[in-house]
Design a protein around this motif. Sequence first.
Motif, short mmCIF file in Angstrom:
data_model
loop_
_atom_site.label_atom_id
_atom_site.label_comp_id
_atom_site.label_asym_id
_atom_site.label_seq_id
_atom_site.Cartn_x
_atom_site.Cartn_y
_atom_site.Cartn_z
N CYS A 8 0.81 -1.23 0.00
CA CYS A 8 0.00 0.00 0.00
C CYS A 8 0.84 1.27 0.00
CB CYS A 8 -0.94 0.01 1.20
SG CYS A 8 -0.10 0.10 2.79
N ALA A 9 2.16 1.15 0.01
CA ALA A 9 3.10 2.30 0.00
C ALA A 9 2.90 3.21 1.20
CB ALA A 9 2.99 3.08 -1.30
N LYS A 10 2.51 2.63 2.34
CA LYS A 10 2.39 3.43 3.56
C LYS A 10 3.77 3.85 4.01
CE LYS A 10 -0.68 2.42 6.70
NZ LYS A 10 -1.38 1.73 7.81
N LYS A 11 3.93 5.13 4.36
CA LYS A 11 5.22 5.71 4.73
C LYS A 11 5.14 6.32 6.13
CE LYS A 11 6.30 6.82 -0.02
NZ LYS A 11 6.24 7.82 -1.05
N PRO A 12 6.27 6.73 6.68
CA PRO A 12 6.24 7.35 8.00
C PRO A 12 5.47 8.67 7.99
CG PRO A 12 8.47 6.72 7.44
CD PRO A 12 7.66 6.52 6.22
N GLY A 13 4.81 8.93 9.12
CA GLY A 13 4.19 10.23 9.33
C GLY A 13 5.10 11.05 10.23
N PHE A 14 5.04 12.36 10.11
CA PHE A 14 5.93 13.22 10.87
C PHE A 14 5.12 14.13 11.78
CE2 PHE A 14 8.30 11.95 7.19
CZ PHE A 14 9.53 11.65 7.70
N GLY A 15 5.72 14.48 12.91
CA GLY A 15 5.05 15.34 13.86
C GLY A 15 6.04 15.93 14.84
N ASN A 16 5.55 16.32 15.99
CA ASN A 16 6.38 16.95 17.00
C ASN A 16 6.28 16.20 18.32
OD1 ASN A 16 7.27 19.20 15.46
ND2 ASN A 16 5.28 20.16 15.75
N ASN A 17 7.40 16.13 19.05
CA ASN A 17 7.37 15.74 20.45
C ASN A 17 6.96 16.96 21.25
OD1 ASN A 17 8.17 13.04 20.44
ND2 ASN A 17 10.33 13.60 20.24
N ARG A 18 5.97 16.80 22.14
CA ARG A 18 5.50 17.93 22.96
C ARG A 18 5.56 17.54 24.43
NH1 ARG A 18 2.62 21.97 20.08
NH2 ARG A 18 2.77 23.00 22.09
N PRO A 19 6.71 17.62 25.06
CA PRO A 19 6.78 17.29 26.48
C PRO A 19 6.15 18.39 27.34
CG PRO A 19 8.89 18.06 25.74
CD PRO A 19 8.01 18.00 24.53
N TRP A 20 6.14 18.15 28.64
CA TRP A 20 5.54 19.10 29.58
C TRP A 20 6.22 20.46 29.53
CZ3 TRP A 20 1.20 19.39 32.10
CH2 TRP A 20 1.07 20.25 33.19
N SER A 21 7.50 20.48 29.20
CA SER A 21 8.25 21.74 29.14
C SER A 21 7.97 22.53 27.86
CB SER A 21 9.74 21.47 29.24
OG SER A 21 10.17 20.72 28.12
N ARG A 22 7.19 21.94 26.94
CA ARG A 22 6.84 22.56 25.66
C ARG A 22 8.03 22.78 24.73
NH1 ARG A 22 1.90 21.17 24.83
NH2 ARG A 22 0.36 22.21 26.09
N LYS A 23 9.12 22.06 24.96
CA LYS A 23 10.27 22.10 24.05
C LYS A 23 9.94 21.21 22.86
CE LYS A 23 14.62 22.42 22.75
NZ LYS A 23 15.06 23.61 22.04
N ILE A 24 9.71 21.79 21.70
CA ILE A 24 9.25 21.05 20.52
C ILE A 24 10.44 20.51 19.76
CG2 ILE A 24 7.99 21.20 18.37
CD1 ILE A 24 6.36 23.45 19.58
N THR A 25 10.43 19.19 19.51
CA THR A 25 11.42 18.56 18.66
C THR A 25 10.69 17.67 17.66
OG1 THR A 25 11.71 16.78 20.25
CG2 THR A 25 13.30 18.58 20.35
#
Length: 61
Positions: A8-25
């Motif tokens: 089905c050619a499913k690929k990785p999805g991308f997003g953000n890590n959102r810890p309690w400190s709100r440091k986005i990676t």
Amino acid sequence: MAAVCDICAKKPGFGNNRPWSRKITKRRFNPNIQRVRATVNGTPKRMNVCTGCLKAGKVSR
């Protein structure tokens, strides 16, 4: 091994890590890819298949 399903050619999805400190990676959500022996045109072949395709019966082992 690339995290891509051969059916089905499913690929990785991308997003953000959102810890309690709100440091986005950046992070990536990989599909659950399994390396299976499937029969393609009567001959066995190793394929990278996601578990969604395995459950749906899109691959004959």
